[in-house]
Design an enzyme around this catalytic site. Structure first.
Site, PDB file in Angstrom:
ATOM      1  N   ASP A  74       0.855  -1.183   0.000  1.00 17.64           N
ATOM      2  CA  ASP A  74       0.000   0.000   0.000  1.00 17.64           C
ATOM      3  C   ASP A  74       0.892   1.234   0.000  1.00 17.64           C
ATOM      4  O   ASP A  74       1.716   1.406   0.911  1.00 17.64           O
ATOM      5  CB  ASP A  74      -0.894  -0.025   1.244  1.00 17.64           C
ATOM      6  CG  ASP A  74      -1.967   1.045   1.229  1.00 17.64           C
ATOM      7  OD1 ASP A  74      -1.775   2.094   0.582  1.00 17.64           O
ATOM      8  OD2 ASP A  74      -3.009   0.838   1.889  1.00 17.64           O
ATOM      9  N   TYR A 175     -11.599  14.301  -4.263  1.00 16.91           N
ATOM     10  CA  TYR A 175     -10.726  13.835  -5.336  1.00 16.91           C
ATOM     11  C   TYR A 175     -10.015  15.015  -5.996  1.00 16.91           C
ATOM     12  O   TYR A 175      -8.807  14.976  -6.240  1.00 16.91           O
ATOM     13  CB  TYR A 175     -11.548  13.070  -6.376  1.00 16.91           C
ATOM     14  CG  TYR A 175     -10.722  12.492  -7.504  1.00 16.91           C
ATOM     15  CD1 TYR A 175     -10.012  11.317  -7.327  1.00 16.91           C
ATOM     16  CD2 TYR A 175     -10.664  13.133  -8.745  1.00 16.91           C
ATOM     17  CE1 TYR A 175      -9.258  10.779  -8.356  1.00 16.91           C
ATOM     18  CE2 TYR A 175      -9.914  12.602  -9.781  1.00 16.91           C
ATOM     19  CZ  TYR A 175      -9.209  11.425  -9.588  1.00 16.91           C
ATOM     20  OH  TYR A 175      -8.453  10.907 -10.613  1.00 16.91           O
ATOM     21  N   SER A 178      -7.204  16.448  -3.916  1.00 16.35           N
ATOM     22  CA  SER A 178      -6.044  15.554  -3.835  1.00 16.35           C
ATOM     23  C   SER A 178      -5.154  15.718  -5.055  1.00 16.35           C
ATOM     24  O   SER A 178      -3.919  15.704  -4.951  1.00 16.35           O
ATOM     25  CB  SER A 178      -6.502  14.096  -3.698  1.00 16.35           C
ATOM     26  OG  SER A 178      -7.028  13.577  -4.911  1.00 16.35           O
ATOM     27  N   LYS A 179      -5.754  15.897  -6.224  1.00 20.74           N
ATOM     28  CA  LYS A 179      -4.984  16.047  -7.454  1.00 20.74           C
ATOM     29  C   LYS A 179      -4.406  17.465  -7.586  1.00 20.74           C
ATOM     30  O   LYS A 179      -3.300  17.636  -8.121  1.00 20.74           O
ATOM     31  CB  LYS A 179      -5.858  15.709  -8.666  1.00 20.74           C
ATOM     32  CG  LYS A 179      -6.273  14.246  -8.736  1.00 20.74           C
ATOM     33  CD  LYS A 179      -5.073  13.313  -8.831  1.00 20.74           C
ATOM     34  CE  LYS A 179      -5.497  11.868  -9.083  1.00 20.74           C
ATOM     35  NZ  LYS A 179      -4.346  10.939  -9.217  1.00 20.74           N
TER      36      LYS A 179
END
Length: 286
Positions: A74, A175, A178-179
């Site tokens: 992970d 999302y 995060s990018k």
């Protein structure tokens, strides 16, 4: 093999050592397949050891024995990232390229989370799962590989992002953020690594693509057969990804590469230049 893909097989890809996180499915496996065909040696990572085992069999069929290894782990765990680097060095002797492809999106949470979920309805566990993989995981994996690259004075870091519109779409704050954070980190890293021989670039498809990250609940149809409508082909990212791994792009750093602008009718160098977003010294957000 199409002539367009064969043109990507630059001589520098022969025995080039590439780590691909999240390499057992989607973009990760599409990139791995073509790199193996081009003569590279590849380390694949993923959380599911059974899935990794199945793609490892396919990798051997494509490239023969000893050309691909798999490391279950992970990326959100620094110790797993260190183990991936150690196993790659032990098996292949060096690391030339790191492709940070592992990522998590809304589709993995089924009905519990969608792209129209207001931020105040997102749970802590959902928030952490996406942010820790998409940002922390890239940080830890790149950090683990960096001492080796700095020692060799050569390396390429390529990380998969998303469209600017997707970053700021209402209901997509987890999302998207995060990018966005991933991309700002890469601009910083490119500056910090200037003159070291290590290139750091962002690669994105340029729109939603037909992979398992977009579930049938989000876009109806069979995964792998939904391109041409609302989705781009699942392997759209392959040509610029492969070209970024070659010596033809040495010294190119701090760039944002958009795969959907690749023109298969052009030679790879020209097609790649067509994918580069205009570079700005002071990016604007709002």
């Amino acid at each position: 093999m199409s002539s367009a893909l064969k043109a990507l097989h630059h001589p520098s890809l022969k025995d080039r050592i590439v780590i691909i996180t999240g390499g057992s499915r989607g973009f990760g496996w599409f990139m791995a397949e073509e790199l193996l065909r081009a003569g590279a040696r590849v380390t694949l990572t993923g959380r599911n050891s059974d899935t990794l085992a199945s793609v490892l069999d396919e990798a051997q069929r494509i490239a023969g024995a000893g050309r691909c290894i798999a490391v279950a782990g992970d990326v959100t765990r620094p110790e797993d990232c260190a183990r991936t680097v150690e196993k790659t060095l032990r098996e292949f002797g060096r690391i030339d390229v790191l492709i940070n492809n592992a990522g998590r999106s809304y589709g993995e949470f089924g009905d519990r989370l969608s792209k129209i979920t207001p931020f105040h309805d997102v749970t802590e566990s959902q928030f952490r799962a996406i942010l820790e993989t998409n940002l922390f995981g890239v940080f830890f994996m790149t950090q683990a590989a960096m001492p080796h690259m700095l020692k060799r004075k050569f390396g390429k870091v390529i990380s998969i992002s998303t469209s600017l519109l997707n970053m700021v779409r209402p209901g997509n704050s987890v999302y998207g953020s995060s990018k966005a954070a991933l991309e700002t980190a890469h601009r910083c890293w490119a500056g910090e690594l200037k003159g070291t021989g290590i290139d750091v670039n962002i690669l994105l498809p340029g729109g939603p693509s037909d992979t398992k990250l977009i579930t049938p609940a989000m876009v109806p149809g069979i995964v792998g057969h939904r391109a041409g409508g609302r989705l781009l082909p699942g392997d759209i990212i392959v040509p610029p990804a492969v070209w970024l791994c070659t010596d033809a792009t040495n010294g190119m750093s701090g760039e944002r590469v958009i795969a959907r602008f690749w023109d298969v009718e052009l030679p790879p160098d020209e097609a790649f230049r067509g994918c580069l977003q205009d570079h700005v010294e002071e990016p604007s957000i709002m």
